[in-house]
Design a protein around this motif. Structure first.
Motif, mmCIF file in Angstrom:
data_model
loop_
_atom_site.group_PDB
_atom_site.id
_atom_site.type_symbol
_atom_site.label_atom_id
_atom_site.label_comp_id
_atom_site.label_asym_id
_atom_site.label_seq_id
_atom_site.Cartn_x
_atom_site.Cartn_y
_atom_site.Cartn_z
ATOM 1 N N HIS A 108 39.299 55.931 21.596
ATOM 2 C CA HIS A 108 38.832 57.071 20.815
ATOM 3 C C HIS A 108 39.475 57.035 19.435
ATOM 4 C CE1 HIS A 108 37.305 58.574 24.586
ATOM 5 N NE2 HIS A 108 38.527 58.501 25.105
ATOM 6 N N GLY A 109 38.737 56.579 18.437
ATOM 7 C CA GLY A 109 39.247 56.598 17.067
ATOM 8 C C GLY A 109 40.228 55.507 16.723
ATOM 9 N N CYS A 110 40.278 54.431 17.493
ATOM 10 C CA CYS A 110 41.136 53.305 17.122
ATOM 11 C C CYS A 110 40.483 52.562 15.953
ATOM 12 C CB CYS A 110 41.329 52.349 18.296
ATOM 13 S SG CYS A 110 42.331 53.023 19.625
ATOM 14 N N SER A 111 41.287 52.069 15.045
ATOM 15 C CA SER A 111 40.732 51.382 13.884
ATOM 16 C C SER A 111 41.305 49.975 13.757
ATOM 17 C CB SER A 111 41.013 52.179 12.609
ATOM 18 O OG SER A 111 42.400 52.386 12.463
ATOM 19 N N LYS A 112 40.481 49.077 13.234
ATOM 20 C CA LYS A 112 40.891 47.690 13.019
ATOM 21 C C LYS A 112 42.145 47.676 12.147
ATOM 22 C CE LYS A 112 39.157 43.283 11.353
ATOM 23 N NZ LYS A 112 37.998 42.568 10.809
ATOM 24 N N GLY A 113 43.144 46.920 12.578
ATOM 25 C CA GLY A 113 44.414 46.836 11.852
ATOM 26 C C GLY A 113 45.471 47.800 12.354
ATOM 27 N N GLY A 114 45.066 48.786 13.165
ATOM 28 C CA GLY A 114 46.030 49.733 13.721
ATOM 29 C C GLY A 114 46.811 49.114 14.866
ATOM 30 N N VAL A 115 48.044 49.562 15.060
ATOM 31 C CA VAL A 115 48.877 49.072 16.163
ATOM 32 C C VAL A 115 48.941 50.181 17.210
ATOM 33 C CG1 VAL A 115 51.165 48.255 16.849
ATOM 34 C CG2 VAL A 115 50.207 47.589 14.633
ATOM 35 N N TYR A 116 48.661 49.808 18.467
ATOM 36 C CA TYR A 116 48.601 50.778 19.559
ATOM 37 C C TYR A 116 49.558 50.378 20.674
ATOM 38 C CZ TYR A 116 44.727 52.233 16.786
ATOM 39 O OH TYR A 116 43.981 52.654 15.719
ATOM 40 N N PHE A 117 50.007 51.378 21.417
ATOM 41 C CA PHE A 117 51.034 51.218 22.435
ATOM 42 C C PHE A 117 50.501 51.761 23.761
ATOM 43 C CE2 PHE A 117 52.771 51.815 18.226
ATOM 44 C CZ PHE A 117 53.608 50.730 18.097
ATOM 45 N N THR A 118 51.362 51.868 24.772
ATOM 46 C CA THR A 118 50.892 52.310 26.078
ATOM 47 C C THR A 118 51.692 53.481 26.625
ATOM 48 O OG1 THR A 118 52.301 50.649 27.143
ATOM 49 C CG2 THR A 118 49.992 50.059 26.795
ATOM 50 N N CYS A 119 50.994 54.239 27.444
ATOM 51 C CA CYS A 119 51.581 55.309 28.238
ATOM 52 C C CYS A 119 51.145 55.044 29.673
ATOM 53 C CB CYS A 119 51.072 56.660 27.761
ATOM 54 S SG CYS A 119 51.591 58.034 28.812
ATOM 55 N N VAL A 120 52.082 55.037 30.606
ATOM 56 C CA VAL A 120 51.782 54.807 32.023
ATOM 57 C C VAL A 120 52.240 56.035 32.803
ATOM 58 C CG1 VAL A 120 52.300 53.391 34.048
ATOM 59 C CG2 VAL A 120 51.939 52.302 31.840
ATOM 60 N N THR A 121 51.396 56.485 33.725
ATOM 61 C CA THR A 121 51.735 57.634 34.568
ATOM 62 C C THR A 121 51.706 57.238 36.032
ATOM 63 O OG1 THR A 121 49.479 58.437 34.860
ATOM 64 C CG2 THR A 121 50.659 59.206 32.906
ATOM 65 N N SER A 122 52.379 58.042 36.827
ATOM 66 C CA SER A 122 52.305 57.877 38.276
ATOM 67 C C SER A 122 51.145 58.731 38.799
ATOM 68 C CB SER A 122 53.619 58.317 38.928
ATOM 69 O OG SER A 122 53.891 59.674 38.636
ATOM 70 N N HIS A 123 50.783 58.524 40.042
ATOM 71 C CA HIS A 123 49.766 59.349 40.700
ATOM 72 C C HIS A 123 50.342 60.753 40.886
ATOM 73 C CE1 HIS A 123 47.249 60.878 43.973
ATOM 74 N NE2 HIS A 123 46.350 59.973 43.603
ATOM 75 N N GLY A 124 49.488 61.752 40.892
ATOM 76 C CA GLY A 124 49.937 63.135 41.035
ATOM 77 C C GLY A 124 50.684 63.427 42.321
ATOM 78 N N LEU A 125 50.511 62.589 43.346
ATOM 79 C CA LEU A 125 51.200 62.791 44.625
ATOM 80 C C LEU A 125 52.305 61.758 44.871
ATOM 81 C CD1 LEU A 125 48.089 63.595 46.859
ATOM 82 C CD2 LEU A 125 49.683 65.201 45.794
ATOM 83 N N GLU A 126 52.619 60.933 43.872
ATOM 84 C CA GLU A 126 53.649 59.902 44.019
ATOM 85 C C GLU A 126 55.031 60.561 44.056
ATOM 86 O OE1 GLU A 126 55.456 56.619 44.739
ATOM 87 O OE2 GLU A 126 53.348 56.369 44.219
ATOM 88 N N PRO A 127 55.778 60.391 45.175
ATOM 89 C CA PRO A 127 57.079 61.051 45.289
ATOM 90 C C PRO A 127 58.231 60.313 44.603
ATOM 91 C CG PRO A 127 56.562 59.895 47.307
ATOM 92 C CD PRO A 127 55.367 59.742 46.415
ATOM 93 N N SER A 128 58.081 59.020 44.304
ATOM 94 C CA SER A 128 59.195 58.238 43.767
ATOM 95 C C SER A 128 59.234 58.280 42.244
ATOM 96 C CB SER A 128 59.078 56.779 44.223
ATOM 97 O OG SER A 128 60.094 56.012 43.615
ATOM 98 N N ASN A 129 60.431 58.428 41.686
ATOM 99 C CA ASN A 129 60.574 58.389 40.236
ATOM 100 C C ASN A 129 61.353 57.161 39.793
ATOM 101 O OD1 ASN A 129 63.080 59.099 41.099
ATOM 102 N ND2 ASN A 129 63.361 60.784 39.662
ATOM 103 N N THR A 130 61.391 56.141 40.633
ATOM 104 C CA THR A 130 62.076 54.902 40.274
ATOM 105 C C THR A 130 61.095 53.737 40.172
ATOM 106 O OG1 THR A 130 62.555 54.415 42.583
ATOM 107 C CG2 THR A 130 64.239 55.627 41.338
ATOM 108 N N CYS A 131 59.822 54.034 40.025
ATOM 109 C CA CYS A 131 58.797 52.993 39.986
ATOM 110 C C CYS A 131 58.741 52.342 38.608
ATOM 111 C CB CYS A 131 57.432 53.574 40.339
ATOM 112 S SG CYS A 131 57.365 54.195 42.021
ATOM 113 N N ASP A 132 58.542 51.023 38.622
ATOM 114 C CA ASP A 132 58.391 50.247 37.394
ATOM 115 C C ASP A 132 57.001 49.633 37.361
ATOM 116 O OD1 ASP A 132 61.071 50.806 37.023
ATOM 117 O OD2 ASP A 132 61.748 48.820 37.648
#
Length: 143
Positions: A108-132
């Motif tokens: 959504h609205g990415c432009s040529k020449g722009g640098v983009y990064f990532t966001c990763v989420t866990s599942h809404g029911l995932e109990p562990s907070n040590t996942c990589d």
């Protein structure tokens, strides 16, 4: 000016120059024609998010398609990913990322020449907070 003062002035100059170069090199990126690899560590449980703005992908086309491929993941219920800009603003849909399978994501609205990064989420029911998650991604369509 004494030798000691000259050495002190030269040392301070290098210190300032080093600080300037460090802030200018705050992130590294790959061209969108190649995968960038990033590891998100300790992703929060219960749908929590982890953002990385160190490893980016520079968009080389005008298409609004990016690519994700998860190569490692610890979460029992899987993970989701999206592209973000350096301010953390979402720039793509949030999509499920299956292990060892490349998928496309709508941007959504990415432009040529722009640098983009990532966001990763866990599942809404995932109990562990040590996942990589190790993720290969591109701001361009690599399929």
């Amino acid at each position: 000016m004494s030798i000691q003062k000259k050495v002190m002035a030269l040392g301070l100059s290098f210190l300032v120059l080093g600080g300037t170069m460090t802030s200018a090199l705050a992130y590294v990126y790959e061209q969108g024609t190649r995968y960038q690899t990033v590891t998100h560590k300790n992703i929060p449980a219960w749908g929590g998010a982890h953002r990385d703005t160190t490893y980016g992908s520079k968009k080389t086309t005008t298409s609004q398609i990016g690519t994700f491929k998860k190569t490692h993941g610890d979460a029992a219920l899987g993970n989701y990913a999206e592209l973000i800009n350096s301010a953390g603003t979402p720039k793509s849909n949030m999509v499920g990322i299956p292990l060892n399978y490349a998928i496309l994501v709508n941007e959504h609205g990415c432009s040529k020449g722009g640098v983009y990064f990532t966001c990763v989420t866990s599942h809404g029911l995932e109990p562990s907070n040590t996942c990589d998650v190790t993720l290969k991604f591109s701001a361009d369509d690599l399929l």
